[in-house]
Write a protein that holds these residues in place. Structure first.
Motif, PDB file in Angstrom:
ATOM      1  N   ALA A 144      76.623  35.453  85.064  1.00  0.00           N
ATOM      2  CA  ALA A 144      76.662  34.326  85.993  1.00  0.00           C
ATOM      3  C   ALA A 144      75.400  34.282  86.847  1.00  0.00           C
ATOM      4  O   ALA A 144      74.830  33.206  87.071  1.00  0.00           O
ATOM      5  CB  ALA A 144      77.898  34.428  86.878  1.00  0.00           C
ATOM      6  N   ALA A 145      74.955  35.452  87.321  1.00  0.00           N
ATOM      7  CA  ALA A 145      73.748  35.489  88.151  1.00  0.00           C
ATOM      8  C   ALA A 145      72.532  35.004  87.371  1.00  0.00           C
ATOM      9  O   ALA A 145      71.732  34.194  87.864  1.00  0.00           O
ATOM     10  CB  ALA A 145      73.521  36.903  88.678  1.00  0.00           C
ATOM     11  N   VAL A 146      72.381  35.492  86.140  1.00  0.00           N
ATOM     12  CA  VAL A 146      71.221  35.099  85.332  1.00  0.00           C
ATOM     13  C   VAL A 146      71.271  33.609  84.995  1.00  0.00           C
ATOM     14  O   VAL A 146      70.269  32.902  85.110  1.00  0.00           O
ATOM     15  CB  VAL A 146      71.165  35.954  84.047  1.00  0.00           C
ATOM     16  N   MET A 147      72.442  33.132  84.580  1.00  0.00           N
ATOM     17  CA  MET A 147      72.566  31.717  84.224  1.00  0.00           C
ATOM     18  C   MET A 147      72.298  30.815  85.419  1.00  0.00           C
ATOM     19  O   MET A 147      71.645  29.771  85.299  1.00  0.00           O
ATOM     20  CB  MET A 147      73.971  31.425  83.681  1.00  0.00           C
ATOM     21  N   ASN A 148      72.792  31.195  86.568  1.00  0.00           N
ATOM     22  CA  ASN A 148      72.574  30.376  87.757  1.00  0.00           C
ATOM     23  C   ASN A 148      71.107  30.346  88.147  1.00  0.00           C
ATOM     24  O   ASN A 148      70.581  29.313  88.575  1.00  0.00           O
ATOM     25  CB  ASN A 148      73.416  30.896  88.916  1.00  0.00           C
ATOM     26  N   LEU A 149      70.426  31.476  88.014  1.00  0.00           N
ATOM     27  CA  LEU A 149      68.993  31.503  88.305  1.00  0.00           C
ATOM     28  C   LEU A 149      68.228  30.603  87.342  1.00  0.00           C
ATOM     29  O   LEU A 149      67.284  29.907  87.737  1.00  0.00           O
ATOM     30  CB  LEU A 149      68.471  32.936  88.229  1.00  0.00           C
ATOM     31  N   LEU A 150      68.637  30.593  86.074  1.00  0.00           N
ATOM     32  CA  LEU A 150      67.973  29.736  85.095  1.00  0.00           C
ATOM     33  C   LEU A 150      68.191  28.259  85.422  1.00  0.00           C
ATOM     34  O   LEU A 150      67.259  27.447  85.343  1.00  0.00           O
ATOM     35  CB  LEU A 150      68.499  30.040  83.693  1.00  0.00           C
TER      36      LEU A 150
END
Length: 765
Positions: free
Chosen positions: A569-575
């Motif tokens: 979730a953290a990585v996807m949100n940053l993207l």
């Protein structure tokens, strides 16, 4: 036996006793039963908010200077020793085809200035003929100043500013008179009913989604009630702390978008429970006890993200954060209390006043399974590697324009062409040079009152710099304790050359010129303040990003009991946030994309905009993560089949997530026409981020990656599982579904009982 089964449940709804519901379910049940009291309490809350605003409401204000900066010190000294220099003013830019020093032209200019000086709130007029430096070298352009008696530009009544603009427009033939300044900019901007546009768009999407006026009206009514209370309380918040005026638009965005989205999810789940046979009260309790938990966690992630703005250490950021948090909390309370009360009145009629839409859509709304989304979900499962790779490539491509973004504060040069503020800016740049639109104010504290011996050397050192166009002679204050010099750079306010000049003055030129004299010299003015504020914000961005990501990951870890889900979730949100930044950077270039939203020339990005949008978007992106993964986890707990859990979770929630995203995009896009560039950019960034997140990320990238991870999606070390609190974000839907006993009871109720059975049943066992 059949009657015993019926009596053991008391009803054929399959609902659990109320004491088995969680806190949200119990609150919903109370609000449903006491719906009249609940509505009355909300009316009282609205009245109390009106009373508080009338008694204690303050005015909006903001300090954009960086705490502890050199420009902040200069501003403090200007306010203390040169109040006329620090007060609000309006520039009067005069251009004439003939020489301004000619007697007849001068008489015309002084007549216009005299008329301007008679308008309300103008306390003084500084004529360009009063001193050197106010008439350009070619003799055709001059700058006069109107000193105002207001504390901030927003305090200047717009009708009075428009009267000034009318006088300037009626200048005698041969004269061009343009007014510039923040007060002029605000008067020329006007107002656009962005909130109304957003609500209208949301209403249309809700009508198409539900096909029923009643079902569509519930989210709108709930969001409007929450927005009414929170917006009325904002002036009270402004009396407690500095709150920027644009935070009202931010709070409206959050209140409308979040409020409608959350209640949209609850209405969808309520209809689902009704389709399973629950009575309205039981369905209300079940909806709040299951989907309500997801809504609560989603709202909490938004609040946590906004709290991250406190890491910036800026008062206007704290004010904006509190305004947004207040709006989100009030709509959360409305979703948990007012919405169940409205269901008490309208729950049985939720599908009334239907639109003439195909009935197939109505049936699909009840069970939330769409064959089209089911086929899409299986397609992503089949091509998971290609889907994941393509999603990442597209997101990185969208992020690319952000790598060349230029930070700074937009000024009058970025106003739409044709406005007086823009014309004044361009006329000054043509007559005096681009640096005249952003002069630097050097404020010197004298070691001994009246001792100005070091000032000539300081003036000479600055005058000799190749990047300086002009330096005015030092002016002492009445007490002789401070002096101010105006430095006009050769480059414009947004140029990197001006930024280099400010640093050179502070680090090399000023220390060398005043060494041994005991002078303390500070570089201030609007341009220097903008440079300091931008640098301060950019330096603190890693604190914001790290803090918000860490806390959000912890919250998701507790909610979903999964390390992989939290990290993903953290990585996807940053993207997705990075892709939204790329879209914002693209429109700021002022090309074809920029002209679509009213930006016609290259414009810098205010550093607080990406900070603010990051906090908001990270929280909103978590909303969709919570809505999607909570249904996947619910299915996983029932079947322990990762593939079917992901396929079913996506097919079940895709329709409501896309509808919610469409509403959010419409609400945020309604703010794009706003005249204020920061609000315009926030609208662009949020609308594009939600569109990207709800389509490319949630519907493609997230399920593809989760298929690749397999059962590792739900892994959590046993020792950590024992130490984390249990949120049960998916609730206990099994408490509300029909079990074998319900089916047996329903079957028994449908079969006529034998005539002798009552007599036998009455005999003692």
């Amino acid at each position: 036996m059949s009657q015993a089964v019926i009596g053991s449940r008391g009803a054929l709804t399959g609902a659990a006793p109320s004491h088995r519901a969680g806190p949200l379910g119990r609150i919903a049940g109370w609000s449903f039963r006491r719906r009249g009291t609940t509505v009355l309490l909300w009316l009282l809350a609205l009245g109390a908010a009106l009373g508080l605003a009338a008694a204690f409401g303050g005015t909006y204000s903001a300090d954009y200077t960086a705490p502890g900066s050199d420009s902040k010190s200069a501003q403090h000294l200007l306010a203390r020793d040169f109040p006329a220099e620090s007060g609000e003013s309006i520039s009067v830019v005069v251009h004439s085809a003939g020489a301004l020093t000619a007697p007849d032209v001068r008489a015309q200019v002084e007549t216009v200035l005299g008329q301007l000086g008679k308008v309300a709130h103008v306390r003084g007029v500084q004529s360009p003929y009063a001193g050197p430096g106010s008439i350009a070298a070619d003799g055709h352009t001059a700058i006069a100043t109107l000193q105002l008696d207001v504390a901030t530009p927003s305090d200047m009544p717009k009708p009075d500013t428009h009267q000034l603009l009318d006088i300037a427009a009626r200048a005698p033939g041969g004269l061009e008179v343009h007014l510039g300044g923040m007060a002029v900019q605000q008067a020329e901007q006007g107002a656009i009913g962005s909130e109304g546009i957003g609500m209208a768009a949301a209403a249309l999407i809700l009508l198409v989604t539900f096909g029923s006026v009643v079902a569509a009206g519930l989210p709108l009514l709930t969001a409007l009630a929450g927005l009414a209370v929170s917006s009325i309380l904002l002036p009270v918040l402004a009396a407690i702390m500095p709150v920027p005026d644009w935070s009202t638009s931010l709070a409206a965005m959050m209140g409308i978008g979040v409020g409608i989205d959350y209640v949209l999810l609850l209405v969808t789940r309520y209809r689902e429970w009704r389709a399973e046979g629950l009575e309205p009260q039981d369905a209300t309790v079940a909806a709040l006890d299951t989907a309500g938990r997801s809504v609560f966690v989603a709202g909490l992630t938004v609040v946590v993200s906004m709290l991250g703005l406190f890491a910036m250490g800026l008062s206007f950021m704290r004010g904006a954060a509190f305004a947004a948090i207040l709006s989100v909390l009030v709509v959360l309370i409305a979703a948990g209390t007012l919405f169940p009360a409205l269901l008490g009145y309208l729950g049985r009629h939720i599908d009334r006043l239907r639109l003439p839409l195909p009935r197939r859509g109505a049936r699909r709304a009840a069970n939330e399974i769409s064959p089209g989304w089911l086929r899409w979900s299986r397609l992503v499962e089949k091509h998971r590697v290609l889907a994941a790779g393509a999603g990442v490539v597209v997101l990185l491509a969208l992020t690319a324009p952000f790598l060349g973004v230029r930070y700074g504060f937009p000024d009058a040069g970025n106003d739409p062409a044709g406005r007086s503020n823009r014309l004044a800016y361009d006329t000054v740049a043509a007559g005096f040079g681009p640096g005249a639109n952003g002069p630097l104010l050097l404020v010197a504290e004298l070691a001994t009152p009246g001792d100005s011996a070091a000032l000539p050397a300081l003036t000479a050192a600055i005058t000799g710099l190749p990047d300086v166009a002009a330096v005015t002679p030092p002016r002492l204050d009445a007490a002789g304790t401070a002096a101010v010099l105006t430095v006009v750079p050769k480059s414009g306010p947004q140029s990197t050359d001006t930024e280099d000049l400010v640093r050179d003055l502070r680090d090399r030129v000023i220390p060398g010129a005043v060494a041994g004299h005991g002078l303390q010299v500070h570089v201030g003015g609007v341009t220097a303040s903008s440079i300091d504020s931008t640098a301060n914000i950019v330096d603190r961005i890693p604190l914001l990003v790290g803090g918000v990501v860490a806390v959000s990951m912890l919250l998701l870890l507790v909610a979903f009991r999964s390390i992989a889900v939290a990290l993903k979730a953290a990585v996807m949100n940053l993207l997705s946030v990075g892709a939204a930044y790329g879209v914002v950077a693209l429109v700021l270039q002022g090309g074809a994309a920029g002209r679509l939203i009213g930006i016609d020339n290259p414009t810098p990005l205010p550093a607080f905009v990406p900070v603010l949008t990051f906090a908001v978007l990270f929280g909103l992106s978590m909303d969709y993560e919570v809505f999607l993964v909570s249904r996947m986890r619910e299915s996983w707990l029932e079947s322990r089949d990762n593939g079917s859990a992901i396929v079913g979770g996506l097919a079940t929630t895709a329709r409501v997530i896309t509808a919610a995203a469409a509403i959010m995009v419409a609400v945020f896009a309604a703010f794009v026409p706003a005249p204020d560039i920061p609000i315009k950019l926030i609208g662009v960034g949020m609308a594009s981020a939600i569109l990207i997140d709800a389509t490319l990320v949630r519907m493609l990238l997230v399920p593809a990656v989760m298929h690749l991870l397999g059962s590792r999606n739900w892994w959590l070390p046993a020792w950590l599982d024992r130490r984390l609190p249990q949120l049960h974000i998916e609730g206990h839907p099994e408490h509300y579904r029909r079990g074998p006993a319900d089916a047996l009871a329903a079957e028994a109720a449908a079969v006529p009982a034998p005539a002798q059975e009552p007599a036998q049943a009455s005999a003692p066992a």
